[in-house]
Design a protein around this motif. Structure first.
Motif, PDB file in Angstrom:
ATOM      1  N   SER A  83     -28.258  29.095 -18.297  1.00  0.00           N
ATOM      2  CA  SER A  83     -29.121  29.117 -17.122  1.00  0.00           C
ATOM      3  C   SER A  83     -30.081  27.950 -17.226  1.00  0.00           C
ATOM      4  CB  SER A  83     -29.956  30.402 -17.084  1.00  0.00           C
ATOM      5  OG  SER A  83     -29.110  31.517 -17.046  1.00  0.00           O
ATOM      6  N   THR A  84     -30.520  27.459 -16.074  1.00  0.00           N
ATOM      7  CA  THR A  84     -31.560  26.440 -16.077  1.00  0.00           C
ATOM      8  C   THR A  84     -32.757  26.958 -15.307  1.00  0.00           C
ATOM      9  OG1 THR A  84     -30.965  25.357 -13.994  1.00  0.00           O
ATOM     10  CG2 THR A  84     -29.787  24.642 -15.970  1.00  0.00           C
ATOM     11  N   GLY A  85     -33.939  26.642 -15.771  1.00  0.00           N
ATOM     12  CA  GLY A  85     -35.146  26.996 -15.029  1.00  0.00           C
ATOM     13  C   GLY A  85     -36.320  27.273 -15.955  1.00  0.00           C
ATOM     14  N   ASP A  86     -37.453  26.650 -15.654  1.00  0.00           N
ATOM     15  CA  ASP A  86     -38.664  26.848 -16.469  1.00  0.00           C
ATOM     16  C   ASP A  86     -39.258  28.230 -16.268  1.00  0.00           C
ATOM     17  OD1 ASP A  86     -38.530  24.345 -17.566  1.00  0.00           O
ATOM     18  OD2 ASP A  86     -39.865  23.416 -16.084  1.00  0.00           O
ATOM     19  N   GLU A  87     -38.871  28.911 -15.175  1.00  0.00           N
ATOM     20  CA  GLU A  87     -39.459  30.223 -14.877  1.00  0.00           C
ATOM     21  C   GLU A  87     -38.732  31.363 -15.613  1.00  0.00           C
ATOM     22  OE1 GLU A  87     -37.210  28.612 -13.251  1.00  0.00           O
ATOM     23  OE2 GLU A  87     -36.335  29.655 -11.535  1.00  0.00           O
ATOM     24  N   LEU A  88     -37.654  31.045 -16.304  1.00  0.00           N
ATOM     25  CA  LEU A  88     -36.805  32.111 -16.859  1.00  0.00           C
ATOM     26  C   LEU A  88     -37.284  32.575 -18.224  1.00  0.00           C
ATOM     27  CD1 LEU A  88     -33.348  30.596 -15.883  1.00  0.00           C
ATOM     28  CD2 LEU A  88     -34.751  32.230 -14.603  1.00  0.00           C
ATOM     29  N   ARG A 138     -34.432  24.354 -20.232  1.00  0.00           N
ATOM     30  CA  ARG A 138     -35.595  24.028 -19.391  1.00  0.00           C
ATOM     31  C   ARG A 138     -35.240  22.983 -18.340  1.00  0.00           C
ATOM     32  NH1 ARG A 138     -38.747  21.261 -22.640  1.00  0.00           N
ATOM     33  NH2 ARG A 138     -37.214  21.375 -24.296  1.00  0.00           N
ATOM     34  N   ASP A 139     -36.085  22.939 -17.311  1.00  0.00           N
ATOM     35  CA  ASP A 139     -35.908  21.929 -16.262  1.00  0.00           C
ATOM     36  C   ASP A 139     -36.410  20.595 -16.787  1.00  0.00           C
ATOM     37  OD1 ASP A 139     -34.794  23.477 -14.155  1.00  0.00           O
ATOM     38  OD2 ASP A 139     -36.751  24.360 -13.784  1.00  0.00           O
ATOM     39  N   ASP A 140     -35.627  20.016 -17.658  1.00  0.00           N
ATOM     40  CA  ASP A 140     -36.027  18.777 -18.307  1.00  0.00           C
ATOM     41  C   ASP A 140     -34.750  17.967 -18.532  1.00  0.00           C
ATOM     42  OD1 ASP A 140     -37.504  16.959 -20.134  1.00  0.00           O
ATOM     43  OD2 ASP A 140     -36.186  17.906 -21.616  1.00  0.00           O
ATOM     44  N   ALA A 147     -37.377  20.017  -9.230  1.00  0.00           N
ATOM     45  CA  ALA A 147     -36.956  20.337 -10.602  1.00  0.00           C
ATOM     46  C   ALA A 147     -35.447  20.497 -10.704  1.00  0.00           C
ATOM     47  CB  ALA A 147     -37.661  21.609 -11.069  1.00  0.00           C
ATOM     48  N   ASP A 148     -34.736  20.032  -9.717  1.00  0.00           N
ATOM     49  CA  ASP A 148     -33.279  20.184  -9.736  1.00  0.00           C
ATOM     50  C   ASP A 148     -32.651  18.972 -10.399  1.00  0.00           C
ATOM     51  OD1 ASP A 148     -33.346  22.681  -8.557  1.00  0.00           O
ATOM     52  OD2 ASP A 148     -33.465  21.815  -6.557  1.00  0.00           O
ATOM     53  N   PHE A 149     -32.633  19.032 -11.715  1.00  0.00           N
ATOM     54  CA  PHE A 149     -32.209  17.866 -12.499  1.00  0.00           C
ATOM     55  C   PHE A 149     -30.725  17.849 -12.804  1.00  0.00           C
ATOM     56  CE2 PHE A 149     -36.693  18.361 -13.914  1.00  0.00           C
ATOM     57  CZ  PHE A 149     -37.154  17.186 -13.360  1.00  0.00           C
TER      58      PHE A 149
HETATM   59 MG    MG Z   1     -34.303  26.149 -10.867  1.00  0.00          MG
END
Ligand code: MG
Ligand code: AMP
Length: 424
Positions: free
Chosen positions: A200-205, A243-245, A274-276
């Motif tokens: 999964s990708t996402g800083d909120e997770l 992470r979104d990085d 943040a859609d990298f």
């Molecule tokens: Mg995301």
């Protein structure tokens, strides 16, 4: 940086250049064409082979049944002895049991008592059901009217020695396991299970089991993906949350691609700040970014990173499931070597609700399918149909499939539904 790839790499480059959405069927077809089955073989005991994919055609080495035998409990006779009219008394010469044949002779006017599955004794060719025979002392009295050859299963009637029994590319079902056992096949060669990495990708997770901070959510997509992959009998490789990085993504994608036959990610494929995933992919592999005209789940990335297939799914939990079932699953079935993935099952049902819909994209709304009293199916929409509302998937038992050009559905209309049974 350009997100577009040449047509030889991205079969949808032209549509992407023109900013067009792809019809779902086109997207599915192009994905399928880009996938070939994994190499690699495993030899398995038959009992371990359920749900694996057969590598080579299996021909029968034997006749099934191996001997001509009785389909009934009764009396075996020669058809030429049967009475043309009235009755005839047959003298009982002996008994044939399943697994214990009658090896003696029979003369004219003699019969053999026979059990279901027992070999038909030499010289006899017809079985009279027990219920149609009257015993008179040791004689079996049989009336006219029986068909010569009745209730006899011929050797090789199901499968002949040399027949193709199960074709390469077949997903081995319980029926295939049984059929192969009936041929005496102890082991089968199957394709290696493709290994499917996912993250999964996402800083909120947040991982489950930990408390949530403000603005955080639990990472459900990874669990959904893991479950959907396991359900296809593929080998899952859970790579966690990224992470979104861009640097972290690049590392994760490279690592995943090096270890797996296919990589599936969720999130980050739209056009948010943040859609990298898109940019990183454009650098790493030959991946195209497709707008597929389906709802939920418009933006999807598809292509290759190294030797691995790559599927970049949207982040919304229902979009993940809908795009997986409509696009990824057929491609993974091909990857695992299934020659003819079964066509989607679509039923007509009477829709008891009004369904909101705008023309443009094929929609997979979530519904509950039931048997109406009159032999028809009825369906109603469940819950909130938002792409983030996973409860709608959990409470549904079907997708209500609404064609791209369809607008709002009036209550009482006929709609197409795709049952979850066998799908999810
Ligand atoms: Mg995301
Ligand atoms: P994205 O495609 O990354 O913009 O995500 C779209 C929506 O899906 C956002 O509301 C995300 O918080 C949500 N989302 C993304 N990844 C996950 C995940 N792994 N589990 C649950 N929700 C997610």
């Amino acid at each position: 940086m350009s997100r577009r790839l040449p047509a030889d790499v991205d079969p949808c480059a032209e549509e992407a250049r023109q900013g067009k959405s792809l019809p779902l069927t086109t997207a599915r077809q192009r994905m399928l064409e880009a996938v070939s089955p994994v190499a690699g073989v495993a030899t398995l005991a038959l009992a371990e082979a359920l749900d694996r994919v057969l590598l080579e055609d299996v021909y029968s080495g034997v006749d099934v049944p191996s001997h001509t035998n009785s389909a009934m409990d009764g009396f075996a006779v020669a058809a030429s002895d049967l009475p043309a009219e009235g009755e005839r008394a047959f003298a009982l010469a002996g008994t044939a049991w399943a697994g214990r044949p009658y090896n003696g002779e029979t003369g004219a006017g003699q019969c053999v008592r026979i059990m279901t599955g027992a070999a038909i004794p030499a010289g006899l060719d017809t079985v009279i059901m027990q219920e149609h025979v009257r015993m008179d002392g040791d004689d079996a009295v049989i009336a006219a009217g029986h068909r010569p050859g009745q209730h006899v299963r011929q050797a090789g009637e199901d499968v002949r020695a040399g027949d193709l029994a199960v074709a390469a590319g077949t997903r081995i079902s319980a029926a295939h396991v049984g059929l192969l056992a009936s041929l005496g096949v102890p082991t089968v060669q199957v394709r290696r299970r493709p290994r499917v990495a996912f993250f999964s990708t996402g800083d909120e997770l947040r991982p489950i089991g930990e408390p949530l901070g403000l603005g955080q959510i639990y990472d459900s997509n990874r669990y959904t993906l893991g479950a959907m992959i396991a359900r296809l009998n593929l080998e899952p490789l859970d790579m966690g949350v990224v992470r979104d990085d861009p640097a972290a993504l690049e590392t994760a994608l490279s690592e995943a691609a090096a270890q797996a036959d296919a990589v599936i990610t969720s999130g980050g494929v739209s056009v948010g700040a943040a859609d990298f995933v898109t940019d990183t992919l454009a650098r790493l592999g030959s991946v195209g970014f497709w707008k597929v005209a389906m709802k939920p789940g418009k933006p999807i990335a598809f292509g290759r990173i190294g030797n691995a297939l790559f599927f970049g799914l949207p982040g919304n939990p229902v979009s993940v499931m809908a795009t997986f079932y409509q696009l990824v699953q057929p491609a993974l079935e091909r990857l695992r070597g299934i020659a003819q993935p079964p066509p989607p099952v679509l039923l007509r049902a009477h829709c008891t609700d009004r369904l909101r819909k705008r023309p443009g994209r094929v929609e997979f709304q979530r519904g509950v399918l039931e048997h109406g009293g009159d032999g028809r199916y009825t369906v109603r929409g469940v819950g909130h149909q938002g792409a983030g509302v996973l409860r709608s998937m959990a409470e549904a038992n079907c997708f209500i499939v609404l064609a791209a050009d369809q607008g709002e559905v009036a209550a009482g209309s006929e709609v197409l539904v795709q049952p979850f049974s066998g799908l999810i």
